[in-house]
Scaffold this motif. Structure first.
Motif, mmCIF file in Angstrom:
data_model
loop_
_atom_site.group_PDB
_atom_site.id
_atom_site.type_symbol
_atom_site.label_atom_id
_atom_site.label_comp_id
_atom_site.label_asym_id
_atom_site.label_seq_id
_atom_site.Cartn_x
_atom_site.Cartn_y
_atom_site.Cartn_z
ATOM 1 N N UNK A 457 0.827 -1.196 0.000
ATOM 2 C CA UNK A 457 0.000 0.000 0.000
ATOM 3 C C UNK A 457 0.860 1.245 0.000
ATOM 4 N N UNK A 458 0.510 2.220 0.824
ATOM 5 C CA UNK A 458 1.270 3.481 0.855
ATOM 6 C C UNK A 458 2.668 3.297 1.427
ATOM 7 N N UNK A 459 2.917 2.185 2.127
ATOM 8 C CA UNK A 459 4.276 1.923 2.609
ATOM 9 C C UNK A 459 5.238 1.661 1.454
ATOM 10 N N UNK A 460 4.710 1.448 0.266
ATOM 11 C CA UNK A 460 5.556 1.301 -0.915
ATOM 12 C C UNK A 460 6.406 2.542 -1.138
ATOM 13 N N UNK A 461 5.907 3.700 -0.695
ATOM 14 C CA UNK A 461 6.695 4.924 -0.861
ATOM 15 C C UNK A 461 7.949 4.902 0.014
ATOM 16 N N UNK A 462 7.880 4.205 1.165
ATOM 17 C CA UNK A 462 9.075 4.058 1.998
ATOM 18 C C UNK A 462 10.124 3.209 1.289
ATOM 19 N N UNK A 463 9.676 2.160 0.615
ATOM 20 C CA UNK A 463 10.605 1.317 -0.135
ATOM 21 C C UNK A 463 11.158 2.086 -1.325
ATOM 22 N N UNK A 464 10.297 2.855 -1.973
ATOM 23 C CA UNK A 464 10.756 3.672 -3.101
ATOM 24 C C UNK A 464 11.800 4.690 -2.655
#
Length: 550
Positions: A457-464
């Motif tokens: 979900x929005x935690x994908x931005x942390x990985x990005x």
């Protein structure tokens, strides 16, 4: 692929220090509630207990959802077959929980899925009966997934090229949902931790602490470094799944068995044709075999056989695999069932109430017992209703004689019913933002962006952001998978991943895709900050939702 990542070596010390700090917290405090077992039930109760204001700890001898809870059919469903037994209220309750998960709690992890229920000549059910069944099923969900209906064999075959058409009379159609159970488990553990819970995996219970005949905690051994420690608690909850009676016998050596086990096996196949819907094919009056599109693969299963062996040794056998492929052949064309297409097979154990009769007909219900020393044991449950079960168990804890939790907890009725899991967001919107980022879009690509969005979900931005800081982390772990190295780092630093299997089997989809190669395993070990691959499943001490040995 074998080049060590520069962040690997410092991370080993950081992880060890984090575990030592967690052990110290566990050993120094007295908790209101100690939950033993980090599967479906343990994670849900821990999450809800932390929300209610309790000081709660959760430990697991293996990884979170490391056994049965990550070996499900990956479905979030109302339970069509329950209508056969007249369990209308149960189906309606399941539908409610399913839709809440998909709409409010985990829209980034729970996805809609259309089901085809084929009707063949000589099959156990006729088209009229199944048509009426799927209409009633959809009505119980207030037609939120459309109206259950019947398609002609020709129209169904045009939609699913892999559908066997010989003897096919019609296809009943209905809607449900599916998910990645391991990812839902990790997100639930994270939600519990963010609500104040102290959690530790790979921590085995070696004994129970007692005071005046009452269970007041547990002795533990950290499987990562062998260190021993203990936890004090006012109340201990045994949520160890297939090991529930093992822990009950730690409390009372004479405790009678409270559950029985049913083995369920699944097989994962590479797809050779588009597979936009799920097939649910009746095998007999009670059982259905599934062919589900899942993680770009085809998931087949399941079996339902009595299991009386060591829960830590449950595995898919050649006979299990042959049975699944044979039953899948009722509705799946032969070219999709070639053994060369198989990437993975896994087995789990359903925990069912004790009693007579075969396990296939046994009720799927939660069993709660209180032992001689006051330890509560809970077993059973499923992912669809795991939030509801967590609240139900919490209510039971609040009403125990003597009120061991006192007035410490907020009334369960006051808890917010639709608290979302971390990362809640619409995956399509997340993927769009990732691809629109001028620094990341081309580096990640559509497959990886979509994968990150639908698993974090929005935690994908942390990985990005990890990739933005170090573009080398945008490299794919294996060229045939959308997963990137940044996910390995994220699993290590934010998702309690300790072993290669924690990462490959439960934090990513590399194992189920058949990509758990020696080179990939070595890359994961390097990122985790240690050498070798000694913790492969099947060769290490049993990893599961519970302590397998005293």
């Amino acid at each position: 692929m074998n080049t060590p990542h520069p962040t690997a070596e410092p991370a080993a010390v950081t992880r060890a220090e984090r575990r030592a700090e967690t052990r110290q917290r566990l050993g120094e405090a007295t908790y209101d509630l100690l939950v033993i077992g980090g599967g479906i039930l343990g994670t849900s109760v821990t999450w809800h207990a932390a929300q209610s204001g309790l000081r709660v700890a959760m430990v697991d001898a293996g990884d979170f959802a490391g056994a049965t809870s990550s070996a499900s059919s990956k479905l979030v469903h109302g339970g069509l077959r329950y209508l056969q037994t007249g369990a209308v209220r149960l189906v309606a309750e399941n539908h409610h929980e399913r839709r809440v998960l998909a709409k409010d709690v985990a829209p980034h992890l729970v996805n809609p899925l259309t089901f085809y229920l084929p009707v063949y000549e000589g099959g156990p059910h006729g088209a009229a009966k199944l048509g009426a069944g799927v209409f009633a099923y959809s009505a119980l969900s207030a037609f939120g997934d459309g109206v259950g209906r019947v398609l002609s064999a020709k129209k169904a075959a045009a939609k699913v090229p892999g559908l066997r058409t010989e003897g096919l009379k019609a296809v009943a159609v209905y809607g449900d949902h599916q998910m990645n159970d391991a990812r839902v488990a990790v997100m639930t553990v994270r939600a519990a931790a963010e609500s104040g819970a102290t959690v530790l995996n790979h921590a085995e219970v070696t004994g129970l602490r007692k005071s005046a005949g009452r269970v007041t905690g547990a002795e533990l051994r950290d499987r990562r470094d062998g260190s021993e420690f203990g936890v004090n608690a006012r109340l201990v909850l045994n949520a160890t799944g297939p090991w529930v009676d093992h822990l009950r016998r730690m409390e009372d050596p004479g405790a009678a068995p409270s559950v029985r086990l049913s083995k369920g096996v699944h097989v994962v196949m590479r797809r050779t044709a588009p597979w936009p819907v799920a097939l649910a094919t009746p095998v007999d009056k009670y059982r259905i075999t599934f062919a589900l599109p899942w993680e770009d693969q085809l998931l087949l299963g399941t079996t339902d056989e009595t299991y009386e062996g060591d829960p830590g040794e449950v595995a898919a056998t050649e006979a299990d695999i042959a049975q699944i492929l044979d039953e899948a052949g009722h509705s799946v064309r032969d070219e999709q069932l070639d053994r060369d297409l198989m990437t993975y097979a896994f087995a789990g154990l359903r925990v069912l109430p004790g009693g007579p009769g075969g396990v296939a007909k046994a009720k799927r219900e939660t069993v709660v017992t209180e032992g001689a020393g006051g330890m509560l044991s809970v077993a059973g449950g499923k992912w669809t209703t795991y939030r509801h079960i967590g609240r139900t168990v919490l209510r039971k804890l609040a009403k125990l004689p003597g009120e061991p939790l006192g007035n410490e907890m907020e009334p369960v009725s006051d808890l917010v019913r639709r608290v979302p899991l971390p990362g809640v967001a619409r995956p399509n919107a997340v993927a769009h933002r990732l691809l629109a980022d001028p620094d990341l879009g081309e580096l990640l690509g559509p497959a990886t962006a979509g994968h990150l969005a639908s698993h974090y979900g929005s935690l994908a931005f942390d990985i990005a952001e990890l990739v933005r800081r170090d573009p080398a982390l945008g490299e794919r772990v294996h060229p045939d998978s959308p997963e990137i190295v940044a996910q390995l780092v994220y699993a290590r630093d934010h998702e309690w991943a300790e072993t290669e299997d924690d990462v490959l089997r439960r934090r990513t989809t590399l194992t189920i895709r058949g990509l758990d190669t020696p080179e990939v395993r070595e890359r994961v070990a390097e990122v985790l900050g240690r050498e070798g691959g000694a913790h492969a499943e099947g060769s290490a001490p049993a990893e599961g939702d519970a302590p397998p040995a005293a």
